[in-house]
Design an enzyme around this catalytic site. Structure first.
Site, mmCIF file in Angstrom:
data_model
loop_
_atom_site.group_PDB
_atom_site.id
_atom_site.type_symbol
_atom_site.label_atom_id
_atom_site.label_comp_id
_atom_site.label_asym_id
_atom_site.label_seq_id
_atom_site.Cartn_x
_atom_site.Cartn_y
_atom_site.Cartn_z
ATOM 1 N N ASP A 32 41.449 52.709 81.673
ATOM 2 C CA ASP A 32 41.288 53.576 80.497
ATOM 3 C C ASP A 32 39.798 53.788 80.245
ATOM 4 O OD1 ASP A 32 43.296 54.187 77.748
ATOM 5 O OD2 ASP A 32 41.115 54.458 77.624
ATOM 6 N N PHE A 80 49.479 57.884 82.034
ATOM 7 C CA PHE A 80 49.454 58.361 80.649
ATOM 8 C C PHE A 80 48.131 59.024 80.290
ATOM 9 C CE2 PHE A 80 52.372 54.671 80.320
ATOM 10 C CZ PHE A 80 53.416 55.214 79.599
ATOM 11 N N GLU A 83 43.757 63.853 77.523
ATOM 12 C CA GLU A 83 43.400 64.368 76.202
ATOM 13 C C GLU A 83 44.714 64.870 75.625
ATOM 14 O OE1 GLU A 83 40.597 64.422 74.431
ATOM 15 O OE2 GLU A 83 39.517 63.312 75.983
ATOM 16 N N THR A 124 55.030 66.350 79.142
ATOM 17 C CA THR A 124 55.420 66.569 77.748
ATOM 18 C C THR A 124 56.383 67.754 77.634
ATOM 19 O OG1 THR A 124 54.568 67.395 75.628
ATOM 20 C CG2 THR A 124 53.247 67.879 77.541
ATOM 21 N N ASP A 125 57.178 67.763 76.571
ATOM 22 C CA ASP A 125 58.070 68.916 76.339
ATOM 23 C C ASP A 125 57.273 70.173 75.973
ATOM 24 O OD1 ASP A 125 57.266 68.184 73.764
ATOM 25 O OD2 ASP A 125 59.271 68.282 72.891
ATOM 26 N N GLU A 126 55.985 69.990 75.635
ATOM 27 C CA GLU A 126 55.197 71.162 75.227
ATOM 28 C C GLU A 126 54.948 72.118 76.387
ATOM 29 O OE1 GLU A 126 52.081 70.508 72.379
ATOM 30 O OE2 GLU A 126 52.945 68.611 71.735
ATOM 31 N N TYR A 149 46.147 72.519 75.516
ATOM 32 C CA TYR A 149 46.686 71.183 75.848
ATOM 33 C C TYR A 149 47.934 71.328 76.718
ATOM 34 C CZ TYR A 149 49.738 67.125 75.257
ATOM 35 O OH TYR A 149 50.606 66.079 75.498
ATOM 36 N N LYS A 153 48.647 70.230 80.676
ATOM 37 C CA LYS A 153 49.716 69.295 81.061
ATOM 38 C C LYS A 153 50.667 69.977 82.052
ATOM 39 C CE LYS A 153 50.529 65.671 79.696
ATOM 40 N NZ LYS A 153 50.076 64.305 80.103
ATOM 41 N N ASN A 178 58.035 64.604 70.751
ATOM 42 C CA ASN A 178 57.037 63.899 69.923
ATOM 43 C C ASN A 178 57.407 62.437 69.703
ATOM 44 O OD1 ASN A 178 56.712 66.828 69.290
ATOM 45 N ND2 ASN A 178 55.097 66.037 67.981
ATOM 46 N N ASN A 179 56.454 61.568 69.968
ATOM 47 C CA ASN A 179 56.637 60.132 69.740
ATOM 48 C C ASN A 179 56.079 59.737 68.373
ATOM 49 O OD1 ASN A 179 56.336 58.312 72.852
ATOM 50 N ND2 ASN A 179 57.076 60.380 72.581
ATOM 51 N N ARG A 272 47.962 76.341 62.454
ATOM 52 C CA ARG A 272 47.349 76.136 63.774
ATOM 53 C C ARG A 272 47.487 77.445 64.565
ATOM 54 N NH1 ARG A 272 50.263 71.439 67.038
ATOM 55 N NH2 ARG A 272 48.696 70.112 66.060
ATOM 56 N N PRO A 273 46.424 77.929 65.194
ATOM 57 C CA PRO A 273 46.580 79.152 66.002
ATOM 58 C C PRO A 273 47.592 78.911 67.123
ATOM 59 C CG PRO A 273 44.251 78.520 65.813
ATOM 60 C CD PRO A 273 45.059 77.387 65.244
HETATM 61 P P1 NAD Z 1 46.374 59.075 73.265
HETATM 62 O O1 NAD Z 1 45.407 60.195 73.031
HETATM 63 O O2 NAD Z 1 46.720 58.148 72.160
HETATM 64 O O3 NAD Z 1 45.860 58.173 74.479
HETATM 65 C C1 NAD Z 1 45.248 58.708 75.618
HETATM 66 C C2 NAD Z 1 44.527 57.557 76.333
HETATM 67 O O4 NAD Z 1 43.963 58.096 77.548
HETATM 68 C C3 NAD Z 1 43.363 56.962 75.537
HETATM 69 O O5 NAD Z 1 43.419 55.557 75.575
HETATM 70 C C4 NAD Z 1 42.125 57.486 76.247
HETATM 71 O O6 NAD Z 1 41.010 56.596 76.165
HETATM 72 C C5 NAD Z 1 42.639 57.608 77.677
HETATM 73 N N1 NAD Z 1 41.855 58.581 78.466
HETATM 74 C C6 NAD Z 1 41.489 59.832 78.112
HETATM 75 N N2 NAD Z 1 40.771 60.399 79.089
HETATM 76 C C7 NAD Z 1 40.696 59.494 80.108
HETATM 77 C C8 NAD Z 1 40.106 59.507 81.387
HETATM 78 N N3 NAD Z 1 39.415 60.586 81.834
HETATM 79 N N4 NAD Z 1 40.230 58.422 82.186
HETATM 80 C C9 NAD Z 1 40.911 57.319 81.750
HETATM 81 N N5 NAD Z 1 41.474 57.250 80.520
HETATM 82 C C10 NAD Z 1 41.386 58.332 79.709
HETATM 83 O O7 NAD Z 1 47.674 59.788 73.855
HETATM 84 P P2 NAD Z 1 49.213 59.396 73.702
HETATM 85 O O8 NAD Z 1 49.774 60.048 72.509
HETATM 86 O O9 NAD Z 1 49.370 57.932 73.888
HETATM 87 O O10 NAD Z 1 49.819 60.150 74.971
HETATM 88 C C11 NAD Z 1 49.841 59.504 76.247
HETATM 89 C C12 NAD Z 1 50.426 60.458 77.270
HETATM 90 O O11 NAD Z 1 51.746 60.842 76.872
HETATM 91 C C13 NAD Z 1 49.634 61.753 77.419
HETATM 92 O O12 NAD Z 1 49.616 62.104 78.781
HETATM 93 C C14 NAD Z 1 50.449 62.769 76.618
HETATM 94 O O13 NAD Z 1 50.283 64.072 77.137
HETATM 95 C C15 NAD Z 1 51.850 62.256 76.833
HETATM 96 N N6 NAD Z 1 52.821 62.558 75.775
HETATM 97 C C16 NAD Z 1 52.534 62.248 74.465
HETATM 98 C C17 NAD Z 1 53.481 62.509 73.482
HETATM 99 C C18 NAD Z 1 53.219 62.126 72.043
HETATM 100 O O14 NAD Z 1 54.029 62.438 71.171
HETATM 101 N N7 NAD Z 1 52.139 61.442 71.714
HETATM 102 C C19 NAD Z 1 54.711 63.103 73.818
HETATM 103 C C20 NAD Z 1 54.965 63.412 75.160
HETATM 104 C C21 NAD Z 1 54.016 63.132 76.131
HETATM 105 P P1 TYD Z 2 51.022 66.737 66.081
HETATM 106 O O1 TYD Z 2 51.238 65.341 65.609
HETATM 107 O O2 TYD Z 2 49.618 67.223 66.300
HETATM 108 O O3 TYD Z 2 51.887 66.905 67.419
HETATM 109 P P2 TYD Z 2 52.228 68.246 68.302
HETATM 110 O O4 TYD Z 2 51.377 69.359 67.865
HETATM 111 O O5 TYD Z 2 51.873 67.765 69.664
HETATM 112 O O6 TYD Z 2 53.675 68.506 68.089
HETATM 113 O O7 TYD Z 2 51.700 67.733 65.065
HETATM 114 C C1 TYD Z 2 53.087 67.664 64.795
HETATM 115 C C2 TYD Z 2 53.448 68.835 63.898
HETATM 116 O O8 TYD Z 2 52.791 68.663 62.633
HETATM 117 C C3 TYD Z 2 52.966 70.176 64.442
HETATM 118 O O9 TYD Z 2 53.935 71.164 64.116
HETATM 119 C C4 TYD Z 2 51.680 70.437 63.683
HETATM 120 C C5 TYD Z 2 51.936 69.774 62.327
HETATM 121 N N1 TYD Z 2 50.733 69.238 61.644
HETATM 122 C C6 TYD Z 2 50.492 69.578 60.309
HETATM 123 O O10 TYD Z 2 51.257 70.339 59.675
HETATM 124 N N2 TYD Z 2 49.376 69.067 59.700
HETATM 125 C C7 TYD Z 2 48.495 68.255 60.346
HETATM 126 O O11 TYD Z 2 47.472 67.837 59.745
HETATM 127 C C8 TYD Z 2 48.770 67.886 61.718
HETATM 128 C C9 TYD Z 2 47.845 66.985 62.477
HETATM 129 C C10 TYD Z 2 49.913 68.415 62.320
#
Ligand code: NAD
Ligand code: TYD
Length: 345
Positions: A32, A80, A83, A124-126, A149, A153, A178-179, A272-273
């Site tokens: 990381d 994982f 960005e 991701t589902d996005e 983003y 992905k 979304n987690n 959000r745009p």
């Molecule tokens: P996060 O932003 O919390 O964590 C990302 C981690 O990656 C951080 O620890 C960061 O330091 C590390 N990182 C970033 N750039 C790096 C690099 N160049 N080299 C090594 N490490 C690097 O993200 P998250 O929410 O834990 O998501 C993890 C993965 O799951 C991502 O790939 C994301 O696209 C995917 N994902 C997230 C969600 C969600 O709801 N959070 C849902 C589906 C998929």
């Molecule tokens: P987010 O947690 O950024 O996840 P994602 O965009 O990857 O789904 O946002 C979840 C939802 O919440 C999304 O529809 C955007 C909205 N949102 C707000 O309304 N206000 C906020 O300040 C943020 C960060 C997100």
């Protein structure tokens, strides 16, 4: 197995490292970079585990990746590192391309050269874009990413497909909704709203707040990723989702109710745009093939999450007192993209 977990200091990655140390016999190497989103406090208590090693480094650093795969005798990779925040990708897309696309390509190429037996790409589902009011994303839904983003992905996800198709490399792709749960960085919806509410700050709801997300407790995601690693079909894509659709505004109200606070801090701000309207997952493929189903229902997961943020206030207060404050002021402060939620109501 020797498993390389990338991005293991982030939200889902750190939950996954904990999951592996608690539930499996494998050795875990966590690579990381510790960007703003990476935090070793997420792994407190794991440092001295005999089956764990942390390496600070960049997935884009080919020499480092090559050396690590060889020196550690890595058998499997769970990727994982990324960005991960849509709003940041709107402000500055470039790092999303270098980290998410180039980083994945380097990891794939080096893993293949090193004879890695299994590679899980956490997508991701996005990548599917946005749904209307009806229907679910299946693995056959065409990819139509809308944010930088999501596009980065999708590119990484398709590189995995190409590495399987062209080279027979045993990669499995997961696309999760979304987690939520412990250790989520407080720029994302749920932890941001909890922290703002506890500090008496405005809760910035984008647009009309009627966008829908399908929420899954993070540990259920980790279990699905682990099943994909051990039993997934090489070349397969698995959707993962909670079957748990919520409108943002309803979710924010639910969080406030759970915290015992009124709804008066809710503030509608500029949208959000390109904001995706609705995500919802059909997870029947992973259910049928790998026997996966969510185990944590939304009420339980949400209670655990809110309780965790209440009990771990120093964790998020420290983050919010640092460089993150600048980001928040830039996005939500006067003149910012979502101006009106800087707390100066
Ligand atoms: P996060 O932003 O919390 O964590 C990302 C981690 O990656 C951080 O620890 C960061 O330091 C590390 N990182 C970033 N750039 C790096 C690099 N160049 N080299 C090594 N490490 C690097 O993200 P998250 O929410 O834990 O998501 C993890 C993965 O799951 C991502 O790939 C994301 O696209 C995917 N994902 C997230 C969600 C969600 O709801 N959070 C849902 C589906 C998929
Ligand atoms: P987010 O947690 O950024 O996840 P994602 O965009 O990857 O789904 O946002 C979840 C939802 O919440 C999304 O529809 C955007 C909205 N949102 C707000 O309304 N206000 C906020 O300040 C943020 C960060 C997100």
């Amino acid at each position: 197995m020797n498993i390389l977990v990338t991005g293991g200091a982030g939200f889902i990655g750190s939950n996954h490292v904990r999951f592996l140390l608690a539930n499996a016999e494998d050795r875990v190497v966590n690579l990381d970079l510790l960007t703003y989103a990476g935090n070793l406090e997420n792994l407190a208590g794991c440092e001295d585990h005999p089956r764990y090693r942390f390496v600070r480094g960049d997935v884009r650093d080919r020499a480092l990746v090559r050396g690590l795969l060889a020196d550690e005798g890595i058998d499997a990779v769970v990727h994982f590192a990324a960005e991960s925040h849509v709003d940041r990708s709107v402000e500055g897309p470039e790092i999303f391309v270098t980290t998410n696309v180039l980083g994945t390509e380097i990891l794939l190429e080096e893993s293949r050269a090193a004879g890695v037996q299994r590679f899980v790409m956490v997508s991701t589902d996005e990548v599917y874009g946005s749904l209307g009011s009806e229907g679910l994303f299946t693995e056959r839904t065409p990819l139509a990413p809308n944010s930088p983003y999501a596009a980065s992905k999708a590119a990484a996800d398709l590189l995995c497909r190409a590495f399987h198709h062209t080279f027979g490399f045993p990669v499995v792709v997961t696309r999760c909704s979304n987690n939520y749960g412990p250790y989520q960085f407080p720029e994302k919806l749920i932890p941001l709203m909890i922290a703002n509410a506890l500090e008496g700050k405005a809760l910035p709801v984008y647009g009309d707040g009627l966008q829908v997300r399908d929420w899954l407790f993070v540990e259920d995601h980790c279990r699905a990723v682990d099943l994909a690693l051990r039993h997934g079909r090489p070349g397969a894509v698995y959707n993962i989702g909670g079957g748990n659709e919520m409108r943002n505004l309803d979710l924010v109200k639910l969080l406030l109710d759970r915290l015992g606070l009124g709804h008066d801090l809710i503030t509608f701000v500029a949208d959000r745009p390109g904001h995706d309207r609705r995500y919802a997952i059909d997870a029947s493929c992973i259910a049928a093939e790998l026997g996966w189903a969510p185990t944590v229902d939304f009420a339980t997961g949400m209670a655990r999450t809110v309780d965790w943020y209440l009990a771990n206030r120093p964790w998020w207060e420290k983050i919010r007192s640092g460089r993150y404050t600048q980001y928040y002021a830039q996005m939500y402060g006067p003149g910012g993209r979502h101006a009106g939620a800087d707390g100066s109501r």
